[in-house]
Design an enzyme around this catalytic site. Sequence first.
Site, PDB file in Angstrom:
ATOM      1  N   PHE A 138       0.835  -1.206  -0.153  1.00 25.87           N
ATOM      2  CA  PHE A 138      -0.056  -0.012  -0.105  1.00 25.87           C
ATOM      3  C   PHE A 138       1.072   1.436   0.019  1.00 25.87           C
ATOM      4  O   PHE A 138       1.873   1.418   0.771  1.00 25.87           O
ATOM      5  CB  PHE A 138      -0.861  -0.028   1.308  1.00 25.87           C
ATOM      6  CG  PHE A 138      -2.001   1.074   1.185  1.00 25.87           C
ATOM      7  CD1 PHE A 138      -3.056   1.144   0.159  1.00 25.87           C
ATOM      8  CD2 PHE A 138      -1.948   2.039   1.768  1.00 25.87           C
ATOM      9  CE1 PHE A 138      -3.956   1.947  -0.026  1.00 25.87           C
ATOM     10  CE2 PHE A 138      -3.014   3.172   1.815  1.00 25.87           C
ATOM     11  CZ  PHE A 138      -3.881   2.859   0.656  1.00 25.87           C
ATOM     12  N   ASP A 180       2.495  -6.192   7.111  1.00 27.80           N
ATOM     13  CA  ASP A 180       1.395  -5.239   7.077  1.00 27.80           C
ATOM     14  C   ASP A 180       0.132  -6.437   6.748  1.00 27.80           C
ATOM     15  O   ASP A 180      -0.071  -6.792   5.732  1.00 27.80           O
ATOM     16  CB  ASP A 180       1.441  -4.156   6.240  1.00 27.80           C
ATOM     17  CG  ASP A 180       0.270  -3.256   6.313  1.00 27.80           C
ATOM     18  OD1 ASP A 180      -0.691  -3.577   6.619  1.00 27.80           O
ATOM     19  OD2 ASP A 180       0.280  -2.044   5.797  1.00 27.80           O
ATOM     20  N   TYR A 209     -10.495  -1.439  10.734  1.00 28.62           N
ATOM     21  CA  TYR A 209     -11.644  -0.959   9.998  1.00 28.62           C
ATOM     22  C   TYR A 209     -12.219  -1.465   8.776  1.00 28.62           C
ATOM     23  O   TYR A 209     -13.228  -1.338   8.014  1.00 28.62           O
ATOM     24  CB  TYR A 209     -11.554   0.860   9.669  1.00 28.62           C
ATOM     25  CG  TYR A 209     -10.337   1.351   8.955  1.00 28.62           C
ATOM     26  CD1 TYR A 209     -10.197   0.976   7.690  1.00 28.62           C
ATOM     27  CD2 TYR A 209      -9.391   1.897   9.671  1.00 28.62           C
ATOM     28  CE1 TYR A 209      -8.786   1.404   7.024  1.00 28.62           C
ATOM     29  CE2 TYR A 209      -8.240   2.260   8.870  1.00 28.62           C
ATOM     30  CZ  TYR A 209      -7.935   2.220   7.731  1.00 28.62           C
ATOM     31  OH  TYR A 209      -6.921   2.613   6.885  1.00 28.62           O
ATOM     32  N   LYS A 210     -11.358  -2.610   8.392  1.00 26.12           N
ATOM     33  CA  LYS A 210     -11.674  -3.288   7.327  1.00 26.12           C
ATOM     34  C   LYS A 210     -12.302  -4.561   7.699  1.00 26.12           C
ATOM     35  O   LYS A 210     -13.576  -4.625   8.119  1.00 26.12           O
ATOM     36  CB  LYS A 210     -10.494  -3.672   6.211  1.00 26.12           C
ATOM     37  CG  LYS A 210      -9.617  -2.499   5.749  1.00 26.12           C
ATOM     38  CD  LYS A 210      -8.571  -2.949   5.127  1.00 26.12           C
ATOM     39  CE  LYS A 210      -7.669  -1.772   4.633  1.00 26.12           C
ATOM     40  NZ  LYS A 210      -8.201  -0.896   3.689  1.00 26.12           N
ATOM     41  N   ARG A 239     -12.727  -3.788  -7.568  1.00 24.43           N
ATOM     42  CA  ARG A 239     -12.359  -4.516  -6.713  1.00 24.43           C
ATOM     43  C   ARG A 239     -13.523  -4.826  -5.702  1.00 24.43           C
ATOM     44  O   ARG A 239     -14.278  -3.937  -5.353  1.00 24.43           O
ATOM     45  CB  ARG A 239     -11.166  -3.674  -5.863  1.00 24.43           C
ATOM     46  CG  ARG A 239     -10.381  -4.351  -4.967  1.00 24.43           C
ATOM     47  CD  ARG A 239      -9.343  -3.631  -4.338  1.00 24.43           C
ATOM     48  NE  ARG A 239     -10.306  -2.641  -3.304  1.00 24.43           N
ATOM     49  CZ  ARG A 239      -9.456  -2.349  -2.182  1.00 24.43           C
ATOM     50  NH1 ARG A 239      -8.078  -2.395  -2.157  1.00 24.43           N
ATOM     51  NH2 ARG A 239     -10.020  -1.209  -1.466  1.00 24.43           N
TER      52      ARG A 239
END
Lengths: 381, 381
Positions: free
Chosen positions: B97, B168, B193-194, B340
């Site tokens: 990311f 990560d 938060y995912k 996605r």
Amino acid sequence: MIYLDGNSLGPLPKSVDSALSSMVTDQWGAHLIKGWNVDDWMGQPMRVGNMIGKLVGAPEGSITMGDTLSVKVYQALSAGVQMRPDRKVILSDSGNFPSDLYMAQGLIAQLDQGHELRVVEPDDVMDAITDEVAVVMITQVDYRSGAVHDMAAMTAKAQAAGAVMIWDLAHSAGAVPVDLAGCGCEFAVGCTYKYLNGGPGAPAFIYVRPYVIEDIKPALSGWLGHDAPFAFDLDYRPAMGIERMRVGTPPVLQLTALESALAVWDGVEMADVRAASVRLTELFISEVEARCPELTLFSPRDPAHRGSQVSFAHAEGYAVMQALIARDVIGDFRAPNLIRFGFTPLYIDDADVTGAVDVLADILDNRVWDDPKYMAKSRVT
Amino acid sequence: MIYLDGNSLGPLPKSVDSALSSMVTDQWGAHLIKGWNVDDWMGQPMRVGNMIGKLVGAPEGSITMGDTLSVKVYQALSAGVQMRPDRKVILSDSGNFPSDLYMAQGLIAQLDQGHELRVVEPDDVMDAITDEVAVVMITQVDYRSGAVHDMAAMTAKAQAAGAVMIWDLAHSAGAVPVDLAGCGCEFAVGCTYKYLNGGPGAPAFIYVRPYVIEDIKPALSGWLGHDAPFAFDLDYRPAMGIERMRVGTPPVLQLTALESALAVWDGVEMADVRAASVRLTELFISEVEARCPELTLFSPRDPAHRGSQVSFAHAEGYAVMQALIARDVIGDFRAPNLIRFGFTPLYIDDADVTGAVDVLADILDNRVWDDPKYMAKSRVT
């Protein structure tokens, strides 16, 4: 309860519970990922920053929100040191909040470039500003004594000596009038859970003087400080303006509580708050000195040199504070021997002050504090 | 709505609104400053960290919470570089990311000690692990393609080469089984938060292998990582264990939402989640390939090499996704041309998958996306 600890954690504003519930249910719950756009969560750090800007004399677009105060201190310090590569001294004082000093120590160790954190007594800062100093980092209102540094005079002296000025406004924002633009400092940081009532863990703010922001290469170069976060470039390119001091995803729930809490400042003049604060602290000091001879004033006597809190020293200060708390008069204890009381005119009045002194005098007169249950130390006080 | 974007922002768990309201009203509102003790806000980062530890194979007391993922990346990177002072290469891949890469770039510029960020293609990482490498920093599941790196194999190779391994887990925690203790990596970080449904801006986590934590001198040496935060010493002294990776005051409101959200994982086996996730992504790929010939699979075809998301390429991917969102099928777009979709078995089932493909096929067959209102770009997608 008489709450004289709003300088540590402000109380719950009436609007916050429903504001938060509405955000959770009607935004996150209903809009899910679309909330970033339709509810403008992405713009919230700047929007809330502008609300705080009005309270501390900062122009629109010069403050953003996020992270904790310690992280914002680190960002400002790192940038300040970078702006003066030929100087190696970070100057602070022993009245600064320890975390600010710790962050400087961590930065210095990490950089390994021969920097020194020079910590002097609060009254000696002005004389210690020499042409060795890269950065002066001072908390305007001393967390222990409430003593206030003169922002304009110190900033002028720092800049005349070629140093960068960083102000920590943790005990200033919402407590005393602050004129960031007028004093001309390069950086200011602060927290929002004290006089601004944003709730436990409310995000911090950072101000950067518009004149210098474009030259800053952020040490914490996170994607939301990128010029185009959603281009997903592999290389960092700082955003224009204060947005480059953003790091990661903003804490929308905390920001929503804070934004709601800040609404109470609409139409409030800081000069009026300050006048009421001075009246309350003067009343408290005169009442305590008249009725509690065991206590020694630790705060400046002159209200012009005092923030919105008052501290007294007592050899058994910890136990005295525990006894007060047991009687629902809430202040706090700061090592080694201070009992500390914050005065927050938005919700504290003269009757609270005299009521608190009634309890304090009784605790001292009758040695109520001299009880094992008050003498035991706990971690958080 | 068919929500296939839980890999970007998880939905609102049913318990969160009342948990948050209760915390705000019954803790902050009623207990004020005492909440730090009586409601154990101070212990919340470790308590929540332990809940996450169970989902990622970390032992009790090896994870703490706070800040954002970018800040936690910085802490891990800074510590990793410090552990290998004679090496100057931070190795990552182009599927990491971007914020992770940006944080490395910021750290390197700040240190000014000749470090290099070496970014290779995802398939080339293993071969690029040489004895020049100080730190390997990789996101286990590629945010664009969903391709999964083999944590055990890469950690073993990194450590055999004398490098420090940082994982990560942003797209792993709650999505795929992870065995942090088993793989032996020194650091792991992630967001909540995912797949963990902590809400927008939920705090990040950091894991440090117990074997190495005592040697780490934190770059972000904040007061809540101090051995005795309330002694208010002027000098930093790191806490024992993972607590030294704490920095400032924890975000209690965000942590409360997260803690409530994590309760849904009680009794859930990650192996079962993974099996359901594979079934859903396999179904989605086969349906799309049968009915949407314009789309090209960008994710690995072998589910063993794929996380819990699937991406397809389309030249007008942005517009296609906007048209899907307008029909309440929510995925997201990732530049330059990817649509996605995240599959989250806690709340997505086979009917959602086929329903989403029905809409997607219709949008493509009828060129619904070819409309100015879908072609215009907005900042957040």
